[in-house]
Write an enzyme that holds these catalytic residues in place. Structure first.
Site, PDB file in Angstrom:
ATOM      1  N   GLU A 135      38.995  36.094  41.939  1.00 52.30           N
ATOM      2  CA  GLU A 135      40.186  36.061  41.087  1.00 52.30           C
ATOM      3  C   GLU A 135      41.469  35.903  41.899  1.00 52.30           C
ATOM      4  O   GLU A 135      42.416  35.237  41.469  1.00 52.30           O
ATOM      5  CB  GLU A 135      40.255  37.337  40.243  1.00 52.30           C
ATOM      6  CG  GLU A 135      41.364  37.378  39.238  1.00 52.30           C
ATOM      7  CD  GLU A 135      41.176  36.362  38.105  1.00 52.30           C
ATOM      8  OE1 GLU A 135      41.884  35.342  38.137  1.00 52.30           O
ATOM      9  OE2 GLU A 135      40.344  36.591  37.218  1.00 52.30           O
ATOM     10  N   ILE A 142      47.642  36.536  38.534  1.00 50.38           N
ATOM     11  CA  ILE A 142      47.358  36.034  37.179  1.00 50.38           C
ATOM     12  C   ILE A 142      45.843  35.962  36.983  1.00 50.38           C
ATOM     13  O   ILE A 142      45.153  35.324  37.785  1.00 50.38           O
ATOM     14  CB  ILE A 142      47.950  34.618  36.985  1.00 50.38           C
ATOM     15  CG1 ILE A 142      49.440  34.602  37.306  1.00 50.38           C
ATOM     16  CG2 ILE A 142      47.684  34.129  35.571  1.00 50.38           C
ATOM     17  CD1 ILE A 142      50.048  33.213  37.292  1.00 50.38           C
ATOM     18  N   LYS A 211      43.731  25.329  45.371  1.00 52.95           N
ATOM     19  CA  LYS A 211      43.690  26.068  44.101  1.00 52.95           C
ATOM     20  C   LYS A 211      43.341  25.134  42.945  1.00 52.95           C
ATOM     21  O   LYS A 211      42.582  25.505  42.041  1.00 52.95           O
ATOM     22  CB  LYS A 211      45.039  26.762  43.868  1.00 52.95           C
ATOM     23  CG  LYS A 211      45.292  27.872  44.890  1.00 52.95           C
ATOM     24  CD  LYS A 211      46.742  28.313  44.882  1.00 52.95           C
ATOM     25  CE  LYS A 211      47.001  29.420  45.895  1.00 52.95           C
ATOM     26  NZ  LYS A 211      48.433  29.629  46.156  1.00 52.95           N
TER      27      LYS A 211
HETATM   28  N1  HSE Z   1      50.826  30.947  50.461  1.00 53.93           N
HETATM   29  C1  HSE Z   1      50.360  31.143  49.122  1.00 53.93           C
HETATM   30  C2  HSE Z   1      51.493  30.794  48.154  1.00 53.93           C
HETATM   31  C3  HSE Z   1      49.935  32.573  48.947  1.00 53.93           C
HETATM   32  O1  HSE Z   1      52.643  30.709  48.600  1.00 53.93           O
HETATM   33  O2  HSE Z   1      51.232  30.569  46.994  1.00 53.93           O
HETATM   34  C4  HSE Z   1      49.175  32.855  47.713  1.00 53.93           C
HETATM   35  O3  HSE Z   1      48.050  32.039  47.578  1.00 53.93           O
END
Ligand code: HSE
Length: 435
Positions: A135, A142, A211
């Site tokens: 998660e 989130i 992501k």
């Molecule tokens: N470096 C990542 C960001 C941290 O700034 O979103 C969280 O995944």
């Protein structure tokens, strides 16, 4: 039913004591009573592997066995769950595979690891009958993994679009609202602990691509398709782009978009103009926001902190509680198939070529002299591009076009860059209506 205090605790080994590891330790100890009650048993941090043991001691990881050998921790017989919070992909991959082979459940917030090696990791977990929960890997606080896997399970997902990198969103917001330079804003984001160890992953779009690959695998099935993600970063943006965008009724965000087009899926990360009135336009600072369009639910939005120590720990500990609850219920934790719905639906197999994209465009063309704007419009007309809105200053002509094919817009920009009336290479950004 025995009291949670009389149930066998879940014994957790933590790999790494940086931003995510120290946050996990703090949340587990700070919220211990509530977590114990909700999990149905205590969740005990028993072992930590770290290169900075003094930091772990100072942070109050008292009574915890400290080691500098992450592989030994991953295989340790007195640990039930390994939390991988080391980052990177090489040693982290070996440790996670070692933990799985030793029959341990794994929790990780390491999106690079899963985006690159997810198929291998999940196949190993499946074979061993253990879970790999993640998660915290996407939009930290989130619960988007739960939303896609559980809340939206009835839907065919049509598209999702999000701001999923807190660092770049912080940089863009500071440039727009505080007049910071790109370098100043990035320095602040690093000082606040938002950035990756290598901040180029944040500002060049790589972290958002990791992501997006995970989100798309959950939404559309199959393994993460990192190689299919078209990636552009934010380094080339200038302060004036925010002013032009605002006067044209938009703001600039680094978007991650996955859209199903028939049997194809389009995966892209790039800065884009979004309408100022759009919900995502108001997701500022280090916040993340994700819109998901399902064919039954319609558009739903998820918003929250996109980076930070305790914020990521919130998701990591939620995964630990899930595992504790499932173990306490007598079963094995829910089996997480190879990233999402791999075994339940036919994954979308082909990537849509970027050339097939047709979106309105923002062009900022630096002007060499007073008559240049007219010549720029003539060049665009020769390429079949008509501006629908424009914002002109003595230095530059900024305009929005109607929907334009990718090849046509790219060709026009190349041509403009060669014209004597154009003082410097133009900037082109896609415009996303988010509908
Ligand atoms: N470096 C990542 C960001 C941290 O700034 O979103 C969280 O995944």
């Amino acid at each position: 039913m025995p009291s949670p205090l009389h149930c066998k605790p879940l014994r957790v080994g933590l790999l790494g004591f940086g931003v995510v590891g120290s946050g996990t330790c703090a949340v587990l100890s700070g919220n211990r009573a509530t977590i114990t009650a909700r999990a149905g048993c205590a969740i005990d941090l028993t072992h930590v592997a770290t290169r900075t043991p003094e930091r772990a001691r100072a942070a109050g990881a008292a009574g915890v066995v400290l080691t500098d050998d992450p592989l030994a921790l991953a295989r340790h017989p007195d640990i039930d769950v390994v939390v991988e919070a080391m980052g990177g992909t090489d040693l982290a991959r070996r440790c996670v595979l070692a933990a799985i082979a030793a029959g341990k459940h794994v929790v990780t917030a390491n999106k690079a690891l899963l985006a690159q090696h997810g198929e291998e990791v999940f196949a190993a977990a499946q074979a061993q009958g253990v879970s790999v929960a993640f998660e915290g890997a996407v939009a930290v606080s989130i619960p988007i993994v739960k939303a896609l896997r559980e809340g939206l399970v009835a839907n065919e997902i049509e598209w999702l679009a999000g701001i999923v990198n807190g660092t770049s969103n912080y940089v863009l917001t500071q440039m727009r609202d505080e007049g910071r330079s790109y370098a100043q804003a990035l320095g602040e984001a690093q000082a606040l602990g938002y950035a990756e160890a290598d901040p180029s992953l944040d500002v060049d779009g790589g972290d958002a691509a990791h992501k997006l690959a995970l989100l798309a695998a959950m939404a559309f099935g199959g393994a993460p398709r990192l190689a299919d993600v078209h990636v552009e970063g934010i380094r080339h943006l200038q302060a004036c782009d925010f002013g032009h965008a605002a006067r044209l009724g938009h703001t600039v965000k680094l978007l991650a978009v996955a859209r199903r087009e028939g049997e194809q899926i389009q995966l892209r990360v790039h800065p884009a103009l979004v309408p100022s009135a759009a919900l995502l336009a108001r997701v500022d600072g280090s916040m993340n926001g994700i819109l998901v369009k399902g064919n039954a639910a319609g558009v739903t939005m998820y918003c929250g902190a996109g980076a930070g120590s305790r914020e990521t720990a919130s998701a990591v500990v939620a995964d630990l509680v899930d595992i504790a609850r499932a173990l306490r219920g007598g079963g094995s934790p829910r089996q997480i198939p190879a990233l999402g719905f791999h075994h339940e639906v036919q994954p979308v197999r082909t990537a849509a070529p970027l050339e097939a994209l047709r979106l309105p465009q923002y062009l900022r063309v630096p002007l060499a002299d007073a008559g240049a704007a007219r010549q720029v419009r003539e060049v665009l007309a020769a390429h079949g591009i008509t501006p629908v809105q424009q914002d002109e200053s003595p230095q530059a002509l900024a305009l929005l076009t109607s929907e334009t094919e990718e090849w046509r817009a790219a060709g026009a920009v190349q041509d403009l860059a060669r014209q004597p009336c154009v003082a410097a290479p133009p900037t082109r950004l896609r415009v996303e209506a988010l509908a």
